[in-house]
Design an enzyme around this catalytic site. Structure first.
Site, PDB file in Angstrom:
ATOM      1  N   GLY A  83       0.787  -1.237   0.000  1.00 39.17           N
ATOM      2  CA  GLY A  83       0.000   0.000   0.000  1.00 39.17           C
ATOM      3  C   GLY A  83       0.818   1.285   0.000  1.00 39.17           C
ATOM      4  CG  MET A  89      -1.184  -8.888  -5.888  1.00 37.59           C
ATOM      5  SD  MET A  89      -0.036  -8.243  -7.095  1.00 37.59           S
ATOM      6  CE  MET A  89       0.898  -9.722  -7.423  1.00 37.59           C
ATOM      7  CG  ASN A 103      -2.032  -1.820 -13.031  1.00 38.66           C
ATOM      8  OD1 ASN A 103      -2.026  -1.890 -11.792  1.00 38.66           O
ATOM      9  ND2 ASN A 103      -1.276  -2.619 -13.776  1.00 38.66           N
ATOM     10  CG  HIS A 133       3.498  -3.622 -14.837  1.00 35.00           C
ATOM     11  ND1 HIS A 133       2.963  -4.757 -14.260  1.00 35.00           N
ATOM     12  CD2 HIS A 133       4.615  -4.017 -15.501  1.00 35.00           C
ATOM     13  CE1 HIS A 133       3.727  -5.798 -14.586  1.00 35.00           C
ATOM     14  NE2 HIS A 133       4.731  -5.378 -15.333  1.00 35.00           N
TER      15      HIS A 133
END
Ligand code: GRF
Length: 187
Positions: free
Chosen positions: A14, A88, A105, A107
């Protein structure tokens, strides 16, 4: 400026969630984090939701149709934007359709290289010279949506997985907020 009501999905540490919460407290930042969703009841990120008094829900992804619960809560909190920050799980096509171009998102690689998991070990194995992170829109393909922003760093021969992660995350804390600003500059 009316801030977009945003939900952050997490599964673990987090640290990106914490970073986004801090940025979102700035009045000129385009989003407000109204909800946190975690599929892991032990996720450290939940600590930040509690600390900053952000409502959070836990989702049991082993239950059939669990995404209906997610959709229900997204409606309840009038969510119009979603950030995946270390979540996930694959997002269902129903959610992607309902939130077309509204899910982003982060990555830990320079996509399209190293989609999926274990990016750092694969990078070391391939003796990559450059690492980085990518913020991208989410579509049906794993780590395959269009890029919003990338940040790059150079890899030293002595860098191990731990160092690569550290270098990557340092860039992520700049990339994610910058990408969100970029997304909303268009509107
Ligand atoms: C980040 O490195 C992100 O790139 C990946 O998962 C990690 C989450 O880290 N998708 P944290 O939970 O935000 O600390």
């Amino acid at each position: 400026m009316v801030k977009k009501s945003t939900c952050v999905f997490i599964s673990g540490q987090g640290s990106n969630l914490k970073n986004l919460i801090i940025h979102s407290r700035n009045s000129s930042f385009p989003i407000k984090i109204s909800l946190v969703i975690s599929n892991n009841n032990k996720a450290n990120g939940l600590f930040y939701a509690k600390k900053y008094k952000i409502p959070y829900i836990l989702i049991n992804t082993k239950v059939k149709n669990y995404e209906n619960k997610i959709l229900l809560y997204l409606k309840k909190y009038k969510i119009s934007f979603i950030c995946l920050a270390g979540y996930m799980k694959i997002i269902s096509s129903k959610l992607i359709k309902d939130y077309k171009k509204k899910i982003v998102n982060i990555h830990p690689s320079l996509l399209p290289k190293y989609k999926g998991l274990n990016t750092f070990s694969r990078m070391i194995k391939n003796k990559e010279k450059k690492g980085g992170c990518t913020v991208h829109y989410v579509n049906e393909k794993l780590d395959g949506g269009s890029k919003i922003l990338q940040k790059v760093f150079f890899i030293k021969e002595s860098d191990d997985e731990f160092i690569l992660k550290k270098k990557t995350q340092r860039l992520e804390y700049k990339a994610f907020p910058e990408a969100i600003i970029k997304v909303f500059r268009k509107y």
